[in-house]
Design a protein around this motif. Structure first.
Motif, short mmCIF file in Angstrom:
data_model
loop_
_atom_site.label_atom_id
_atom_site.label_comp_id
_atom_site.label_asym_id
_atom_site.label_seq_id
_atom_site.Cartn_x
_atom_site.Cartn_y
_atom_site.Cartn_z
N SER A 399 1.34 -0.93 -0.12
CA SER A 399 0.11 0.09 -0.16
C SER A 399 0.56 1.26 0.21
O SER A 399 2.03 0.92 0.25
CB SER A 399 -0.58 0.16 1.26
N GLU A 400 0.63 2.39 -0.60
CA GLU A 400 1.15 3.33 -0.39
C GLU A 400 0.69 4.53 0.15
O GLU A 400 -1.09 4.82 -0.48
CB GLU A 400 1.73 4.01 -2.12
N VAL A 401 1.38 5.68 0.35
CA VAL A 401 0.11 7.11 1.06
C VAL A 401 1.20 8.03 1.52
O VAL A 401 2.20 8.41 1.48
CB VAL A 401 0.19 6.72 2.92
N ALA A 402 0.42 8.78 1.16
CA ALA A 402 1.46 9.92 0.71
C ALA A 402 1.27 11.45 1.82
O ALA A 402 -0.17 11.32 2.96
CB ALA A 402 0.41 10.99 -0.22
N LEU A 403 2.55 10.97 2.41
CA LEU A 403 2.13 12.39 3.28
C LEU A 403 3.33 13.72 3.57
O LEU A 403 3.07 14.13 2.15
CB LEU A 403 3.25 11.42 4.48
N ALA A 404 2.29 14.40 4.55
CA ALA A 404 2.72 15.90 3.24
C ALA A 404 3.31 16.04 5.44
O ALA A 404 3.35 15.92 6.58
CB ALA A 404 0.92 16.83 4.31
N PRO A 405 4.22 17.75 5.24
CA PRO A 405 4.89 18.22 6.21
C PRO A 405 4.23 18.14 7.55
O PRO A 405 3.04 18.55 7.83
CB PRO A 405 5.32 19.31 6.42
N GLY A 406 4.22 17.80 8.80
CA GLY A 406 3.74 17.84 10.43
C GLY A 406 2.97 16.25 10.06
O GLY A 406 2.67 15.79 11.10
#
Length: 483
Positions: A399-406
């Motif tokens: 599975s792939e998940v996009a993350l963001a700063p914080g």
């Protein structure tokens, strides 16, 4: 920025230079005494208590060095109507000295002009040729989470004539973060109205890192004492030898974007004489990608410790060869199933791709990672994957998940949350897609969102679950997306 109004008291004038020489002598004499005690302590053994004491001595010397430098700056500056720190010294020390960590600024409210010292430009990482920021622009310097605090400090100074005394983080143009301590006062005109504001800003990043090191050493002492009284030699000595050597915070990759702030810890069981098979691991791979894994193997004692070492070596070797998480778990399953002493276990294996800020992960019957974002948390939907060592030739999805700063990720093994705290059937509810409100870890979402670092997040988890009576060992790994 709110408009200023008259203050009911005049700003205190800067201190004179008369008694400064005496203060410098006293400070240097105290530095010598502290350094002598610290040198004596260095001849002692290396038990945790002595390491903690030496860390405190080092922190005290840093603070005395800074105090000595500030007194020296007061003595060298000539008196004038304006605060001494507001004028740049052409002969100021070079980068890295204590004096270069102190800058100053003044803002004229009547002409809207600003004046910054050369040292302040260096602290903030700004181009000396660029114009200084106005008071309205000043909050843009701060880290997004600290902008309200800086705005409040300046507003209280201008509107209520309060002295400025506070800290905030600065996000420099090169992407680095510095901690700055700001002190200042309003300057009143003949009619009692505020005509300008001056401030002295000090880079306290190194000091805060020293304080963090002291805190970490103190925590190490407490853990060591707890282990000494409750655990036999194999738990104290063999366990740390298997897990990664790094302690405390870790920032990877070392270059480029997509940095993860990492912190991890293994929490021992309250009962049982032997160490279990729990592990965590982080490894920087060629090209800047990271391997993150958390898992556990069944059994206790020296035998399972050997199996964990083998599993960690297998995962690291396949990751260095460029293998994806699903295939890595498939090969690890084959290794455990075909060994002379078959072993069962569970794991989560991830590859962090910093350039795209994406996490590719696979699970083998293990609790899925938790993602905390904007004050809420959820457990990631797990791809297919059975327990390690149960089925020959098992395949594992990714599975792939996009993350963001914080964003904050929490990886853990089963023993983190005691069985009595878990809702009966909560695992079945997760597989059916039911709400996960029964998961006690999700209740930490507001506190993890407010954490400034992975270390702070780890302390939050320890405060909630670290001192509880647990039946099994537990490992927890916190990853916070920094940039």
């Amino acid at each position: 920025m709110p408009s200023p109004r008259s203050a009911d008291r005049p700003a205190a004038p800067p201190p004179g230079g008369g008694p400064v020489d005496a203060l410098i002598s006293q400070t240097r004499r105290l530095k010598g005494e502290v350094d002598a005690v610290r040198r004596d302590a260095q001849r002692d053994d290396c038990r945790p208590r002595q390491r903690w004491q030496r860390a405190l001595y080092d922190l005290a010397l840093r603070q005395l060095d800074a105090l000595d430098a500030h007194f020296a700056q007061l003595r060298e500056e000539p008196r004038s109507a304006a605060p001494p720190a507001l004028r740049a010294d052409p002969a100021a020390p070079g980068p890295g000295s204590l004096l270069s960590r102190v800058g100053s600024a003044e803002w004229d409210l009547l002409t809207d002009e600003a004046n910054w010292s050369a040292e302040l430009y260096a602290i903030l990482g700004r181009d000396p040729a660029a114009p200084p920021l106005t008071l309205d622009e000043l909050p843009s310097l701060a880290h997004p989470e600290d902008r309200p605090r800086l705005t409040a400090l300046v507003t209280d100074c201008l509107v209520d004539a309060q002295r400025i005394d506070g800290e905030f983080r600065v996000l420099r143009p090169d992407g680095t973060v510095r901690t700055v301590h700001m002190m200042g006062e309003p300057v009143l005109g003949p009619d009692g109205g505020t005509v300008s504001m001056w401030a002295v800003l000090r880079d306290v990043s190194a000091l805060r890192r020293s304080q963090a090191a002291v805190s970490e050493t103190r925590d190490s002492l407490r853990r060591h004492r707890r282990h000494e009284h409750s655990a036999p030699p194999d738990r104290v000595e063999i366990g740390p030898a298997v897990l990664p050597a790094w302690r405390g915070p870790l920032r990877l990759p070392r270059q480029g974007a997509g940095t993860l702030d990492l912190a991890a810890r293994c929490l021992p069981a309250s009962t049982g004489p032997l160490i279990g098979g729990d592990w965590y691991d982080v490894l920087e791979l060629p090209g800047g990608e990271l391997l993150l894994s958390v898992g556990e193997l069944t059994g206790r004692g020296l035998a399972v410790t050997t199996d964990v070492s083998m599993a960690l070596g297998a995962l690291r070797g396949t990751a260095l060869a460029g293998t994806g998480p699903g295939q890595m778990l498939s090969w690890l399953n084959r290794l455990l199933d075909g060994g002379a002493r078959p072993a069962l276990g569970s794991a989560v294996c991830c590859r962090w791709r910093p350039a795209r800020r994406t996490l590719v992960w696979a699970g083998a019957g293990h609790p899925a990672p938790l993602l905390f974002r904007d004050g809420t948390g959820r457990r990631l939907s797990a791809p297919r994957g059975v327990l390690l060592g149960t089925t020959s030739g098992a395949e594992y999805g990714e599975s792939e998940v996009a993350l963001a700063p914080g964003d904050v990720l929490l990886f853990h093994t089963d023993g983190l949350v005691p069985a009595r705290w878990r809702s009966s059937g909560s695992g079945e509810a997760e597989h059916r897609g039911a709400p996960q409100a029964a998961d006690p870890l999700l209740g930490l979402a507001p506190r993890l969102a407010a954490a400034r670092s992975a270390r702070d997040g780890l302390r939050t988890v320890e405060e909630e679950f670290g001192e509880t009576e647990r039946e099994d060992d537990a490992c927890v790994l916190i990853a916070r997306v920094e940039s």
